[in-house]
Design a protein around this motif. Structure first.
Motif, PDB file in Angstrom:
ATOM      1  N   ASN A 197       0.846  -1.425  -0.045  1.00  0.00           N
ATOM      2  CA  ASN A 197      -0.029   0.140  -0.072  1.00  0.00           C
ATOM      3  C   ASN A 197       1.013   1.300   0.101  1.00  0.00           C
ATOM      4  O   ASN A 197       0.330   2.233   0.109  1.00  0.00           O
ATOM      5  N   ALA A 263      -3.650   5.110  -6.239  1.00  0.00           N
ATOM      6  CA  ALA A 263      -4.885   5.317  -5.469  1.00  0.00           C
ATOM      7  C   ALA A 263      -6.088   4.358  -5.874  1.00  0.00           C
ATOM      8  O   ALA A 263      -6.602   3.780  -5.133  1.00  0.00           O
ATOM      9  N   GLU A 268      -0.582   4.573  -1.497  1.00  0.00           N
ATOM     10  CA  GLU A 268      -0.280   5.938  -1.426  1.00  0.00           C
ATOM     11  C   GLU A 268       0.882   6.027  -1.925  1.00  0.00           C
ATOM     12  O   GLU A 268       2.082   5.216  -1.729  1.00  0.00           O
ATOM     13  N   GLY A 334      -0.908  12.263  -0.330  1.00  0.00           N
ATOM     14  CA  GLY A 334      -0.654  11.441   0.536  1.00  0.00           C
ATOM     15  C   GLY A 334      -0.523  11.922   2.142  1.00  0.00           C
ATOM     16  O   GLY A 334      -0.129  13.229   2.222  1.00  0.00           O
TER      17      GLY A 334
END
Ligand code: ACM
Length: 752
Positions: A197, A263, A268, A334
């Protein structure tokens, strides 16, 4: 002349024995808890997916994407979506608790009548749906339509899953070599498939500035163009381009495109701007921010640590960074901003009047404190923008760091060297840590000394392309590395990261080859509890996943695959005969050979390199290694600092068997032995010697002598040790003490 190598093409066709293992649940990263059953769930031909009416648009969007993906790939089964679970085969509803599923996890129950998916939030639903897709045949995740109608069935199971850590990252260095947006998106696709992520985008370094900053346009003209570049590819091995590299950079629109693409996949993007150190490219564009504005400088073409750092005492230089933060915060929405902070020598500050005055004015006793001061200022600025700073571990582990200044705005410490020591120190001052071990040496792997620097060389097989590192950072070593060895007493680790540096890597095929599947090993470490990790299960699952990677035309490595047969290396061409041998005499008779130039002494530093040139000396067959930067000579360890190491014609050669010897050989002796002579200056003699050693006792390390634009030679290195440990050659024979030394051999056979 570029050397011609055959390489991976052969590996790609290397034969694979039958390898399909019985993997009932092909889920990587492996779930936290999984209760299996022997029964199967056959999907109905009309598959209704129902999202509970109380769930909103975001879950409907995820479910629609799931339905679309099934319809795009399955043949014989059609999926539809409804906004109620009534009568649906796949039922998606809110459920689970903070302790069972957290904010990224999910609970999935598959039985013969229905599939139920519960989560607390959007990420959990998305990951749960991905898990269903992942357990279906590989063509579904690959996005390929099945040729014929199939019956799709899943093993019945109950999974309660949530990630071990919140940060599961991949860093890509796009400064040393530039990778276009298309390649970055390919890597993001791989990350997403493994529930990673965080994409940490290393955008600047000594070798190139890659992020468009509108206020400072020269960053992406002057700063984005190097005079040359060293590329490794599978066809030619490693070679110098022989012309300018660049200007290569990402426009702000391109960076926004990457952010949006990431995204959509739950990733991120974290920009990294190297601040203070690793800034030669920036200083070529804006020398006024350096400590020596009138110095002649060029964008670097090779690796190393430069002492040419930003003048932190100049308020205009600090403002320069604030302006960059301002612009990039608009591009990257982010939560994090990475400010670099690693490998930042203080010598330029020590010799600069402004910095000397600044030190006095602040009442500091150590020049490292002014870097801490800057970390404080810029992380405070980043905090005002609602973001948290990430910084490499040197900001707290470098001697003289002012921990009170560094910690004030709660940065996250990214720990690479020493990864565990850095994390311990972070914890001791209340800071969070991300583990990205560069090379553990103690991974507990039978066949490796892995870490999370996934650009390092995977093996020492002669067919292996040139790459940074010693060749023992195997996939297995990476997998078996334990990122938090003592979970009860150790630090606040918030995640792990696979880090990829690109000094040696200039083409997508080689990036993918080195990164994959080590990146998946890191992904599993970030998600799966340590006691659920299992190397042989991982291998079985990865073998199945190669079908997805093949469908995406991704060039993963294959050594780790059961049945893999390494390609035979053929020696077919001699590009330089007449072996001429030279030897360094390490006059210190002490273990470390330390190199020094005006950057200071370079021993004990994992990736230090510096600029040297091999020069004829006054005596006929004598040579010196002379620094291109300072004109100083290579000399031995600190205890004999200043002792010149001469390069005498060697009379008695080592008895290497050149026919069978791997391409490059070096023998370094002892921990943290580092030899690096790195010439990247545009003049006639371009010789590069490079070796890393961090093992204990006798270990083998790769080393290479490269004569730019011409030929290559092998460098045999044995750093002598006065405690009389044995040194071994590649055949495992003890090298007689009398012949130990540091040897350079010119001329060798190369692999075609
Ligand atoms: C680093 O590898 N210099 C963070």
């Amino acid at each position: 002349m570029k050397k011609t190598l055959f390489l991976l093409s052969l590996m790609l066709c290397a034969s694979l024995a039958p390898i399909m293992a019985d993997v009932a649940y092909n889920l990587t990263p492996y779930p936290k808890t999984l209760t299996n059953r022997t029964t199967f769930c056959q999907l109905p031909r009309q598959l209704v997916v129902g999202v509970d009416a109380e769930l909103g648009d975001s879950t409907m969007k995820d479910a629609q994407a799931f339905v679309d993906a099934l319809n795009a790939t399955m043949t014989g089964t059609t999926a539809t979506l409804q906004h109620t679970t009534e009568g649906a085969f796949v039922q998606i509803s809110r459920g689970g608790t903070n302790t069972t599923v957290g904010n990224e996890g999910y609970k999935l129950t598959i039985n013969s009548e229905a599939i139920t998916l519960q989560a607390l939030g959007e990420k959990g639903f998305a990951y749960g749906l991905l898990s269903i897709k992942k357990m279906l045949p590989p063509h579904v995740c690959a996005g390929q339509k099945a040729a014929e109608a199939q019956d799709y069935s899943l093993r019945c199971v109950t999974i309660t899953d949530n990630p071990r850590w919140q940060y599961r990252g991949f860093m890509l260095d796009c400064s040393r070599h530039f990778f276009d947006v298309k390649e970055i998106k390919r890597m993001l696709d791989v990350m997403a498939l493994y529930k990673m992520n965080a994409f940490h985008w290393h955008l600047t370094d000594d070798q190139g500035w890659r992020a468009e900053i509108k206020k400072y346009p020269k960053l992406t003209t002057i700063g984005a163009t190097a005079p040359d570049s060293r590329i490794t590819d599978f066809e030619n091995g490693t070679y110098w381009l022989g012309h300018e590299y660049g200007p290569y950079f990402y426009t702000q629109e391109e960076m926004k495109d990457v952010v949006a693409y990431a995204a959509e996949r739950g990733i991120e993007v974290i920009p990294e701007i190297e601040m203070l150190g690793h800034s030669v490219a920036a200083l070529c564009a804006y020398p006024e921010f350096s400590c020596n504005p009138s110095a002649k400088r060029t964008v670097w073409t090779n690796g190393g640590i430069s002492s040419d750092v930003v003048n932190v005492a100049d308020p205009k230089a600090v403002q320069f960074y604030k302006d960059i933060v301002d612009e990039l915060c608009e591009v990257f929405p982010g939560r994090y901003f990475h400010i670099g902070g690693d490998e930042c020598p203080t010598s330029a500050w020590e010799n600069n009047k402004m910095c000397q005055d600044f030190l006095k004015e602040k009442g500091y006793t150590n020049y490292r404190q002014i870097q801490s001061w800057f970390t404080n200022v810029i992380s405070g600025y980043i905090k005002e923008k609602g973001k948290r700073t990430i910084v490499w571990n040197e900001s707290i582990t470098a001697g003289g760091s002012d921990l009170d200044l560094v910690k004030e705005h709660n940065p996250i410490i990214m720990c690479w060297y020493p990864a565990q020591g850095g994390a311990q120190k972070a914890a001791s001052i209340g800071l969070d840590a991300i583990i990205t071990e560069y090379h553990s040496g103690v991974a507990g792997a039978a066949s490796g000394a892995g870490g999370y620097y996934i650009n390092r060389k995977l093996s020492n097989h002669p067919s292996e392309p040139d790459g940074a590192g010693g060749g023992d950072d195997t996939v297995e070593g990476c997998y078996k590395y334990v990122p938090q060895p003592n979970a009860t007493s150790t630090p606040t680790v918030i995640g792990v990261q696979g880090t990829f540096w690109c000094e040696w890597v200039g083409v997508p095929e080689y990036l993918e080859y080195l990164a994959l599947p080590r990146l998946m090993a890191v992904a599993e470490a970030g998600w799966t509890p340590e006691n659920k990790k299992n190397w042989s299960s991982f291998v079985d699952r990865m073998v199945i996943d190669t079908q997805i990677l093949d469908a995406w035309n991704i060039n993963y490595s294959r050594h780790w695959m059961p049945g893999y047969v390494a390609p035979k290396v053929e020696t077919t061409e001699i590009i330089a005969d007449g072996v001429t041998e030279y030897s360094f005499n390490n006059q210190s008779k002490d273990r470390p050979i330390a190199l020094a130039d005006d950057n200071g002494t370079l021993n004990g530093q994992a990736s230090a390199t510096t600029n040297f040139v091999l020069e004829p000396a006054t005596k006929a067959d004598q040579y010196y290694i002379k620094s291109c930067v300072s004109g100083k000579y290579l000399y031995a360890s600190a205890s004999t600092s200043g002792t010149m190491v001469t390069l005498d014609t060697k009379k008695t050669a080592w008895a290497f068997d050149w026919e069978t010897m791997p391409k490059y050989v070096a023998i370094c002796h002892g921990a943290n032995t580092e030899v690096a002579l790195n010439n990247n200056v545009n003049n006639a003699t371009h010789i590069r010697l490079f070796a890393h050693g961090t093992g204990n006792g006798a270990s083998f390390y790769s080393m290479k002598l490269e004569k730019r634009g011409e030929t290559e030679g092998v460098v045999n290195v044995d750093v002598n040790d006065n405690d009389n440990d044995n040194c071994y050659d590649l055949q495992g024979r003890i090298v007689p003490a009398a012949t130990r030394g540091l040897y350079i051999q010119q001329g060798r056979k190369v692999i075609k």
